[in-house]
Design a protein around this motif. Sequence first.
Motif, short mmCIF file in Angstrom:
data_model
loop_
_atom_site.label_atom_id
_atom_site.label_comp_id
_atom_site.label_asym_id
_atom_site.label_seq_id
_atom_site.Cartn_x
_atom_site.Cartn_y
_atom_site.Cartn_z
N VAL A 1 61.24 65.56 30.74
CA VAL A 1 60.01 65.58 31.53
C VAL A 1 58.95 66.45 30.85
CG1 VAL A 1 58.97 66.24 33.74
CG2 VAL A 1 61.20 65.12 33.70
N THR A 2 59.38 67.60 30.32
CA THR A 2 58.46 68.48 29.60
C THR A 2 57.89 67.77 28.38
OG1 THR A 2 59.73 70.42 30.31
CG2 THR A 2 58.23 70.70 28.43
N ALA A 3 58.76 67.06 27.65
CA ALA A 3 58.32 66.33 26.46
C ALA A 3 57.27 65.28 26.80
CB ALA A 3 59.53 65.67 25.78
N PHE A 4 57.51 64.51 27.86
CA PHE A 4 56.55 63.46 28.22
C PHE A 4 55.24 64.04 28.74
CE2 PHE A 4 60.48 60.76 28.56
CZ PHE A 4 60.13 59.90 27.52
N ALA A 5 55.31 65.20 29.39
CA ALA A 5 54.07 65.85 29.84
C ALA A 5 53.23 66.27 28.64
CB ALA A 5 54.40 67.06 30.72
N PHE A 6 53.86 66.85 27.63
CA PHE A 6 53.14 67.25 26.43
C PHE A 6 52.64 66.04 25.65
CE2 PHE A 6 54.89 71.57 26.91
CZ PHE A 6 53.77 72.31 26.56
N LEU A 7 53.39 64.93 25.71
CA LEU A 7 52.94 63.71 25.05
C LEU A 7 51.64 63.22 25.68
CD1 LEU A 7 53.40 61.40 23.04
CD2 LEU A 7 54.80 60.25 24.79
N LEU A 8 51.59 63.24 27.02
CA LEU A 8 50.36 62.83 27.71
C LEU A 8 49.21 63.76 27.34
CD1 LEU A 8 48.87 61.08 29.77
CD2 LEU A 8 49.70 62.61 31.58
N PHE B 1 52.80 67.29 36.60
CA PHE B 1 51.35 67.40 36.74
C PHE B 1 50.88 68.86 36.73
CE2 PHE B 1 51.86 63.05 38.44
CZ PHE B 1 50.99 62.41 37.56
N GLY B 2 51.76 69.78 37.06
CA GLY B 2 51.42 71.19 36.90
C GLY B 2 51.17 71.52 35.44
N LEU B 3 52.04 71.01 34.58
CA LEU B 3 51.90 71.23 33.14
C LEU B 3 50.65 70.54 32.59
CD1 LEU B 3 54.91 71.03 30.67
CD2 LEU B 3 52.65 70.29 30.00
N VAL B 4 50.44 69.29 32.99
CA VAL B 4 49.26 68.54 32.54
C VAL B 4 47.97 69.22 33.01
CG1 VAL B 4 48.00 66.35 32.77
CG2 VAL B 4 50.49 66.33 32.42
N GLY B 5 47.95 69.69 34.26
CA GLY B 5 46.77 70.36 34.79
C GLY B 5 46.45 71.63 34.02
N ILE C 1 58.57 66.15 20.15
CA ILE C 1 59.75 65.80 19.34
C ILE C 1 60.87 66.80 19.55
CG2 ILE C 1 60.60 65.47 16.98
CD1 ILE C 1 57.75 64.57 16.22
N GLY C 2 60.51 68.10 19.54
CA GLY C 2 61.53 69.14 19.71
C GLY C 2 62.24 69.05 21.05
N MET C 3 61.49 68.85 22.13
CA MET C 3 62.09 68.79 23.47
C MET C 3 62.93 67.52 23.65
SD MET C 3 61.36 71.60 24.98
CE MET C 3 61.79 71.27 26.69
N LEU C 4 62.47 66.39 23.07
CA LEU C 4 63.26 65.16 23.16
C LEU C 4 64.58 65.29 22.42
CD1 LEU C 4 60.55 62.35 22.72
CD2 LEU C 4 61.85 62.89 24.80
N LEU C 5 64.55 65.86 21.22
CA LEU C 5 65.78 66.05 20.45
C LEU C 5 66.71 67.03 21.16
CD1 LEU C 5 64.36 66.26 16.79
CD2 LEU C 5 65.81 64.45 17.75
N TYR C 6 66.13 68.11 21.66
CA TYR C 6 66.92 69.13 22.38
C TYR C 6 67.61 68.51 23.59
CZ TYR C 6 68.10 73.77 24.18
OH TYR C 6 68.77 74.87 24.62
N GLY C 7 66.85 67.76 24.38
CA GLY C 7 67.41 67.14 25.58
C GLY C 7 68.45 66.09 25.25
N ALA C 8 68.22 65.31 24.19
CA ALA C 8 69.17 64.27 23.81
C ALA C 8 70.50 64.86 23.38
CB ALA C 8 68.58 63.41 22.69
N ILE C 9 70.46 65.91 22.56
CA ILE C 9 71.70 66.55 22.10
C ILE C 9 72.42 67.22 23.26
CG2 ILE C 9 72.63 68.36 20.60
CD1 ILE C 9 70.25 67.78 18.70
#
Length: 437
Positions: free
Chosen positions: A65-72, A125-129, A398-406
């Motif tokens: 979720v953090t990764a997708f927020a930063f992607l947006l 949305f807290g992160l995006v805001g 990228i870092g958060m997605l890899l971290y979460g996947a592993i």
Amino acid sequence: MPQLEKGSKKLLNAWAFYDWANSVYSLVIASAVFPIFYNALFSEGQTNVEIFGTSIKGTALISFVTAFAFLLVAIISPLLSGIADYSGNKKVFLKLFCYLGAVSCIGLYWFSLENMVWSLSCYFFGLVGFWGSLVFYNSYLPDIAHPEQQDAISAKGYSMGYIGSVLLLIVNLAMVMFPNAFGLEDTPEEPAAIKAMRISFVSVGVWWILFSQYTYYYLPKGNKKEKVTRDVLFNGFKELKKVWGELKLNVKLKRYLGAFFVYSMAVQTVMLVATYFGAEEIAWGEDDGAKQMGLIVSILLIQLVAVVGATATSKLSDKYGNIKTLVGINVIWAIICVCAFFVTLPIHFYITAGFVGLVMGGIQSLSRSTYSKFLPETKDTTSFFSFYDVTEKIGIVIGMLLYGAIDQIFGSMRYSVIFLTLFFVVGIFLLRRVLKK
């Protein structure tokens, strides 16, 4: 509404005061209370949650979720920059993202594992805001301050943000540690400490909205340039493309930016997940209170040591140069990640947290100042720093997605942390290339 003259002390202070208002999000929500709260929601032996008919590890989910927020944020930042440059009323956009973030923080009061869509939406949305509002906040700097004033008032904003966020964090942590003193009692449904954390989320939103009003009162609407057309809207992307083309002509800057992208990916990931790692992987004992207290001590330790680390880093860079200092800091980060794989006891985690604090603030400030030194003198620095910010955010994705996947695949965050060592090693190699002619 008063129209203050550019460069006036009252206007500068009003602008800097927004840091006091919004920095509570980055400390209380992103780093401190929310990670402890999130871990506390899981019962003994429970690590997974159900969402959209799928069972997923809780820490991996929050990473995604953090990764997708930063992607947006990375996608919309150039759009927002284009609007900020040409809009005649960017205060409206500043308020929009401020209220989006603040109301989302208040919404975290109702966060629960049973209603993850609502819960994670508030977190998202807290992160995006927060990050969206910073685009417009930063764009005000040349509007309200003369060039010779900008460095000083920017530093003042950071200082005010640090002081304000620490003050609210102390109050929130006191409420978590001594809930009875604040009239909060344990109930069969929920411990008093968890109630205190929920109230702390509300306090962040209210603080953010309340103190930002002083900024809004004095800030001008924005310098009207022209109507926001389709070309203007995508101007930010055109500027990024222009910078990308110019990097080919500046080998040193290109090499440094490549190194920064790699090691920053790991640095930002560690900083975002450190509290989650401590909550899940450290043997705090069966007492939840001991775990919460231990994590709180670790967070405060990092904040205190970070001040010392930033000062030491500055002195080392004066003596040995920026690149050599960054190489040394990356070596320390790599060692921290290797050691974290074997950390199991609270005392080990405290020591690790101390070293994280030592290199956390220093590497961020030194990375940005090094980048500024490599910029061509005759070019538009705003475009180059926009490129720098987008690079940093894509690295976080990228870092958060890899971290979460592993974490999801192996069922332990330890393997994710040890994997990040690779990025620091590659970062060291790429930084050494910067020194070559």
